[in-house]
Design an enzyme around this catalytic site. Structure first.
Site, PDB file in Angstrom:
ATOM      1  N   GLU A  17      11.822 145.506 -29.407  1.00 11.84           N
ATOM      2  CA  GLU A  17      11.123 145.998 -28.207  1.00 11.84           C
ATOM      3  C   GLU A  17      11.941 147.090 -27.525  1.00 11.84           C
ATOM      4  O   GLU A  17      11.373 148.026 -26.954  1.00 11.84           O
ATOM      5  CB  GLU A  17      10.820 144.816 -27.266  1.00 11.84           C
ATOM      6  CG  GLU A  17       9.671 143.979 -27.821  1.00 11.84           C
ATOM      7  CD  GLU A  17       9.704 142.510 -27.470  1.00 11.84           C
ATOM      8  OE1 GLU A  17      10.426 142.101 -26.541  1.00 11.84           O
ATOM      9  OE2 GLU A  17       8.984 141.747 -28.155  1.00 11.84           O
ATOM     10  N   GLY A  52       5.693 137.650 -31.637  1.00 13.20           N
ATOM     11  CA  GLY A  52       4.659 137.397 -30.636  1.00 13.20           C
ATOM     12  C   GLY A  52       3.245 137.459 -31.177  1.00 13.20           C
ATOM     13  O   GLY A  52       2.281 137.505 -30.423  1.00 13.20           O
ATOM     14  N   GLU A  74      14.192 140.003 -37.612  1.00 12.58           N
ATOM     15  CA  GLU A  74      12.941 139.827 -36.890  1.00 12.58           C
ATOM     16  C   GLU A  74      11.909 140.829 -37.396  1.00 12.58           C
ATOM     17  O   GLU A  74      11.880 141.988 -36.929  1.00 12.58           O
ATOM     18  CB  GLU A  74      13.161 140.046 -35.387  1.00 12.58           C
ATOM     19  CG  GLU A  74      14.114 139.046 -34.779  1.00 12.58           C
ATOM     20  CD  GLU A  74      13.838 138.823 -33.294  1.00 12.58           C
ATOM     21  OE1 GLU A  74      13.634 137.671 -32.915  1.00 12.58           O
ATOM     22  OE2 GLU A  74      13.792 139.808 -32.534  1.00 12.58           O
ATOM     23  N   HIS A 132      17.073 144.783 -30.053  1.00 10.42           N
ATOM     24  CA  HIS A 132      15.790 144.098 -30.214  1.00 10.42           C
ATOM     25  C   HIS A 132      14.706 145.148 -30.461  1.00 10.42           C
ATOM     26  O   HIS A 132      14.754 146.249 -29.889  1.00 10.42           O
ATOM     27  CB  HIS A 132      15.456 143.276 -28.965  1.00 10.42           C
ATOM     28  CG  HIS A 132      14.273 142.386 -29.192  1.00 10.42           C
ATOM     29  ND1 HIS A 132      12.989 142.857 -29.134  1.00 10.42           N
ATOM     30  CD2 HIS A 132      14.186 141.078 -29.532  1.00 10.42           C
ATOM     31  CE1 HIS A 132      12.155 141.863 -29.427  1.00 10.42           C
ATOM     32  NE2 HIS A 132      12.863 140.773 -29.666  1.00 10.42           N
ATOM     33  N   ASN A 153      15.091 133.744 -26.456  1.00  8.45           N
ATOM     34  CA  ASN A 153      15.028 135.094 -25.897  1.00  8.45           C
ATOM     35  C   ASN A 153      13.860 135.082 -24.924  1.00  8.45           C
ATOM     36  O   ASN A 153      12.714 135.137 -25.332  1.00  8.45           O
ATOM     37  CB  ASN A 153      14.803 136.115 -27.019  1.00  8.45           C
ATOM     38  CG  ASN A 153      14.531 137.509 -26.486  1.00  8.45           C
ATOM     39  OD1 ASN A 153      14.771 137.792 -25.302  1.00  8.45           O
ATOM     40  ND2 ASN A 153      14.027 138.382 -27.347  1.00  8.45           N
ATOM     41  N   TRP A 154      14.196 134.982 -23.642  1.00  5.98           N
ATOM     42  CA  TRP A 154      13.128 134.814 -22.635  1.00  5.98           C
ATOM     43  C   TRP A 154      12.340 136.092 -22.386  1.00  5.98           C
ATOM     44  O   TRP A 154      11.276 136.065 -21.784  1.00  5.98           O
ATOM     45  CB  TRP A 154      13.735 134.329 -21.312  1.00  5.98           C
ATOM     46  CG  TRP A 154      14.304 132.944 -21.361  1.00  5.98           C
ATOM     47  CD1 TRP A 154      14.186 132.025 -22.386  1.00  5.98           C
ATOM     48  CD2 TRP A 154      15.086 132.299 -20.342  1.00  5.98           C
ATOM     49  NE1 TRP A 154      14.837 130.866 -22.068  1.00  5.98           N
ATOM     50  CE2 TRP A 154      15.405 131.001 -20.808  1.00  5.98           C
ATOM     51  CE3 TRP A 154      15.545 132.685 -19.088  1.00  5.98           C
ATOM     52  CZ2 TRP A 154      16.156 130.100 -20.052  1.00  5.98           C
ATOM     53  CZ3 TRP A 154      16.298 131.779 -18.336  1.00  5.98           C
ATOM     54  CH2 TRP A 154      16.594 130.509 -18.817  1.00  5.98           C
ATOM     55  N   LYS A 155      12.888 137.227 -22.767  1.00  8.82           N
ATOM     56  CA  LYS A 155      12.253 138.524 -22.499  1.00  8.82           C
ATOM     57  C   LYS A 155      12.004 138.681 -20.989  1.00  8.82           C
ATOM     58  O   LYS A 155      12.823 138.202 -20.201  1.00  8.82           O
ATOM     59  CB  LYS A 155      10.965 138.663 -23.318  1.00  8.82           C
ATOM     60  CG  LYS A 155      11.202 138.359 -24.796  1.00  8.82           C
ATOM     61  CD  LYS A 155      10.084 138.765 -25.691  1.00  8.82           C
ATOM     62  CE  LYS A 155      10.440 138.440 -27.125  1.00  8.82           C
ATOM     63  NZ  LYS A 155       9.453 138.888 -28.089  1.00  8.82           N
ATOM     64  N   SER A 162       7.707 134.595 -34.104  1.00  2.00           N
ATOM     65  CA  SER A 162       6.815 133.433 -34.100  1.00  2.00           C
ATOM     66  C   SER A 162       7.465 132.207 -34.741  1.00  2.00           C
ATOM     67  O   SER A 162       6.819 131.451 -35.463  1.00  2.00           O
ATOM     68  CB  SER A 162       5.476 133.762 -34.774  1.00  2.00           C
ATOM     69  OG  SER A 162       4.826 134.806 -34.069  1.00  2.00           O
ATOM     70  N   GLY A 219      11.329 133.580 -29.139  1.00  2.00           N
ATOM     71  CA  GLY A 219      10.762 134.163 -27.928  1.00  2.00           C
ATOM     72  C   GLY A 219       9.857 133.167 -27.225  1.00  2.00           C
ATOM     73  O   GLY A 219      10.315 132.253 -26.528  1.00  2.00           O
TER      74      GLY A 219
HETATM   75  P1  PGA Z   1       8.509 135.421 -30.581  1.00  2.00           P
HETATM   76  O1  PGA Z   1       9.647 136.505 -30.250  1.00  2.00           O
HETATM   77  O2  PGA Z   1       9.214 134.148 -30.954  1.00  2.00           O
HETATM   78  O3  PGA Z   1       7.719 135.293 -29.320  1.00  2.00           O
HETATM   79  O4  PGA Z   1       7.720 135.961 -31.729  1.00  2.00           O
HETATM   80  C1  PGA Z   1      10.856 136.527 -30.945  1.00  2.00           C
HETATM   81  C2  PGA Z   1      11.715 137.674 -30.481  1.00  2.00           C
HETATM   82  O5  PGA Z   1      11.174 138.768 -30.214  1.00  2.00           O
HETATM   83  O6  PGA Z   1      12.940 137.534 -30.348  1.00  2.00           O
END
Ligand code: PGA
Length: 254
Positions: free
Chosen positions: A98, A174, A168, A96, A9-11, A213, A234
């Site tokens: 976010e 993150g 998640e 997600h 997931n590149w965001k 993470s 991510g």
């Molecule tokens: P992260 O993000 O691996 O940077 O913690 C995962 C995600 O939000 O899909």
């Protein structure tokens, strides 16, 4: 048998240059993994056409980080599931944390996105998970049950035959604070048990990814857990060597 899936997931990250380098570097690892594990990258919409071109001829799959509930019309700024499909997306992440947080997406709205994705040939990757306060208050499964129930109410339990779930924990995203394999396994098991109340076969078949993470160091032990079927990654999906190591961990536990 559930085939593991490792999904990046590149965001909101990437340049033409970095996307070219990353996709080019992931083709061989995806091909090597293909008999045992699937590999996909979810990209910002502007890069999806590029990813489609770059990934040609390999087993690497791709998807979007979100999708709209409408297929076309006066919805400025949105991306239609039909368009995403036209550009070869297999998957669409929906819900997600976010987006739930920054864009105030409700469980019901996320369920509509899931429905729109599926209706147009995309496989929705439904993200669920609790905040740190909810984790500490032991409300993890209350939160997740409500997130799942909204989808079951709108789309039915059988819809999970063509969907992926990603657990998640928000406190792990993150932050470098990965859930321990034991915590993650116990939540994944509880998710499956909840779905089994509606349909045991569907519950057994659905892939549940862990995200938060997940990196080259934490993936091997996470992927050893019986109810963890891969990862939604991510930060560590932006570097080809790290993401390749995570792919290899999934293959080793397939
Ligand atoms: P992260 O993000 O691996 O940077 O913690 C995962 C995600 O939000 O899909």
């Amino acid at each position: 048998m559930r085939k593991p899936l490792v999904m990046g997931n590149w965001k909101l990250n990437g340049t033409k240059e970095s996307v070219t380098a990353l996709v080019t570097a992931l083709k061989a690892p995806a091909d090597k993994a293909a008999p045992k594990a699937e590999v996909a990258v979810c990209a910002p919409a502007v890069f999806i056409g590029m990813v489609e071109q770059l990934a040609q001829g390999s087993q690497l799959q791709w998807g979007s980080e979100d999708c709209d509930i409408h297929t076309q019309g006066a919805y400025t700024g949105e991306n239609s599931p039909v368009m995403l499909r036209e550009f070869g997306c297999t998957y669409a992440i929906v819900g997600h944390s976010e987006r739930r947080d920054y864009h105030k997406e409700s469980n019901e709205y996320v369920a509509q996105k899931y429905q729109a994705a599926q209706a147009n040939g995309l496989i929705p990757v439904l993200c669920v998970g609790e905040s740190e306060a909810q984790f500490e208050a032991k409300q993890t499964m209350d939160v997740i049950r409500a997130e799942l129930k909204a989808v079951i109410d709108l789309c039915g339990i059988k819809s999970f035959e063509k969907a992926v779930i990603a657990y998640e924990p928000i406190w792990a995203i993150g932050t470098g604070k990965t859930a321990t394999p034991e915590i993650a396994q116990s939540v994944h098991q509880d998710i499956r048990a909840y779905l089994a109340q509606f349909d045991a076969e569907v519950a057994q078949g659905v892939r549940i990814l862990y995200g938060g993470s997940c990196n080259a160091k934490t993936a091997p032990d996470l992927f050893k857990q019986p109810d963890i079927d891969g990862g939604l990654v991510g930060g560590a999906s932006l570097k080809a060597p790290d993401f390749t190591a995570i792919i290899e961990a999934a293959v080793a536990n397939a």
